[in-house]
Design a protein around this motif. Structure first.
Motif, short mmCIF file in Angstrom:
data_model
loop_
_atom_site.label_atom_id
_atom_site.label_comp_id
_atom_site.label_asym_id
_atom_site.label_seq_id
_atom_site.Cartn_x
_atom_site.Cartn_y
_atom_site.Cartn_z
N ARG A 151 102.34 82.79 80.30
CA ARG A 151 103.18 81.81 80.87
C ARG A 151 104.63 82.36 81.00
O ARG A 151 105.38 81.91 81.80
N ALA A 166 88.97 72.58 83.05
CA ALA A 166 90.04 73.45 83.87
C ALA A 166 89.43 73.84 85.28
O ALA A 166 90.06 73.79 86.30
N ARG A 217 109.26 64.69 80.67
CA ARG A 217 108.06 64.51 79.62
C ARG A 217 108.72 63.95 78.55
O ARG A 217 109.68 64.54 78.01
N PRO A 224 107.01 72.16 73.62
CA PRO A 224 107.01 72.63 75.09
C PRO A 224 108.05 73.46 75.54
O PRO A 224 107.71 74.45 76.45
N GLU A 238 106.23 75.58 78.63
CA GLU A 238 105.73 74.56 79.45
C GLU A 238 106.96 73.81 80.38
O GLU A 238 106.33 73.21 81.21
N ARG A 272 90.15 70.71 87.33
CA ARG A 272 91.71 70.70 87.69
C ARG A 272 92.15 71.58 88.93
O ARG A 272 92.94 71.54 89.54
N THR A 308 106.80 77.29 74.05
CA THR A 308 105.82 77.73 74.70
C THR A 308 105.83 77.88 76.40
O THR A 308 105.03 78.32 77.04
N ASP A 314 95.51 80.00 81.61
CA ASP A 314 96.45 79.19 81.46
C ASP A 314 95.97 77.89 81.45
O ASP A 314 96.13 76.90 80.37
N GLU A 315 95.25 77.22 82.50
CA GLU A 315 94.74 76.01 82.24
C GLU A 315 93.40 75.80 81.28
O GLU A 315 93.67 74.85 80.68
N ALA A 326 93.40 77.27 78.36
CA ALA A 326 94.09 76.98 77.19
C ALA A 326 94.61 75.61 77.00
O ALA A 326 94.59 74.96 76.03
N ARG A 327 95.15 75.21 78.22
CA ARG A 327 95.68 73.60 78.14
C ARG A 327 94.67 72.67 77.87
O ARG A 327 94.72 71.45 77.26
N CYS A 328 93.41 72.76 78.40
CA CYS A 328 92.18 71.89 78.64
C CYS A 328 91.38 72.08 77.26
O CYS A 328 90.73 71.11 76.87
#
Length: 323
Positions: A70, A22, A126, A136, A141, A25, A139, A11-12, A14-16
């Protein structure tokens, strides 16, 4: 832990879009993160990331994988929240995506009162533009979204709808501010104007309102920053067209005046509170949603009582399944 830590890793990444970012973080070694990718790709029998010169990009299989991950992580968060609630009632975390205008308008006071009443619940807010508020939530988030002109979208369920009119915003000393009740759009457009830029949901509503008028409209300034529009009006540079939620705080402080428009053809700006269609809300989020809906209803009724909104336009609604 009911699932592998590799879910957090994937997941991280995919975000970064980068193993190194990743890993930083997650505070683990890049090699450990890379091993988790390779192990999962071997299990699935398909690559989940495309290796690029400057990072990683999800493959089609990767998109499906991350969507599942997720959902699993959100489910685990809900489980943790329910277990915590057995020990500390009304504890949990709520995540909300909304527009910049709403985040700077009525939401701070509403959220502040909610946090005071429920100190064990944490709220994450956000900001996104109107065109990306849906993403968001889709997905996973964030838990819920609040925005304007949100189109019906598969995978999204509506929690509440509100019709909010667009009206004229002016400084207190302006001659149109002395009027009682609605003002004519023809009178407004003969003044200097600053407006939301073309392509924004607000400007689309404004353009429909202006279309029947025979005279061309040439604003002095166009922007997607509602705060800039408000500041220019405060300075006496021009008038603008906004919805009353954008300026409720300034109107209460006597810094601005909002006047609804008298023209019956002027469209309202629909505001929607929404969530994912097949994702049940946990106890904390459900509590926040109920509180937010009550506060918005009270705010709209207050604005109606002051003549800011025409009566009978409030329309809280519950749509239980995806649209």
């Amino acid at each position: 832990m009911l699932h592998s830590r590799k879910l957090y890793y994937i997941d991280e990444i995919a975000r970064c879009g980068s193993i190194r970012k990743a890993a930083n973080r997650l505070n683990v070694a890049s090699s450990a993160v890379n091993r988790q990718i390779l192990a999962l790709e071997e299990e699935l029998g398909a690559p989940i990331f495309e290796r690029l010169p400057r990072g990683l990009r999800l493959t089609a299989a990767g998109e499906l994988c991350v969507e599942h991950i997720r959902e699993v992580l959100k489910g685990y968060e809900r489980l943790e929240a329910r277990i915590r609630s057995l020990k500390t009632p009304q504890a949990g975390r709520v995540s909300l995506v909304t527009t910049v205008g709403l985040a700077a308008g009525p939401l701070p006071d509403i959220i502040a009162r909610f946090l005071e009443a429920h100190p064990r619940i944490k709220v994450h807010v956000r900001n996104d533009s109107g065109t990306t508020t849906l993403n968001p939530v889709l997905t996973g988030e964030v838990d819920i979204g609040l925005g304007f002109n949100i189109v019906a979208t598969p995978g999204i369920r509506t929690l509440a709808n509100f019709d909010i009119p667009v009206g004229a915003v002016m400084p207190p000393g302006h001659h149109l501010a002395q009027a009682v009740g609605p003002v004519d759009l023809v009178d407004v457009v003969q003044e200097k104007l600053v407006l939301a830029e073309p392509g924004t949901s607000l400007r689309n509503v404004i353009n429909l309102a202006l279309a029947p008028l025979p005279l061309p409209i040439e604003p002095l300034l166009e922007t997607n920053a509602s705060e800039l529009l408000k500041q220019l009006v405060k300075c006496g540079s021009a008038l603008t067209l906004l919805n009353p939620l954008d300026v409720v705080a300034e109107c209460r402080r006597g810094e601005l005046v909002f006047r609804p428009l008298s023209e019956p053809h002027v469209r309202h700006q629909p505001m929607k509170l929404f969530a994912r269609a097949r994702a049940p809300l946990d106890a904390a989020t459900s509590l926040f949603v109920e509180y937010l809906m009550q506060e918005i209803v009270a705010l709209v009724e207050d604005l109606q009582g002051k003549g800011f909104l025409p009566l009978t336009r409030i329309n809280p609604d519950r749509v239980q399944d995806g649209e």
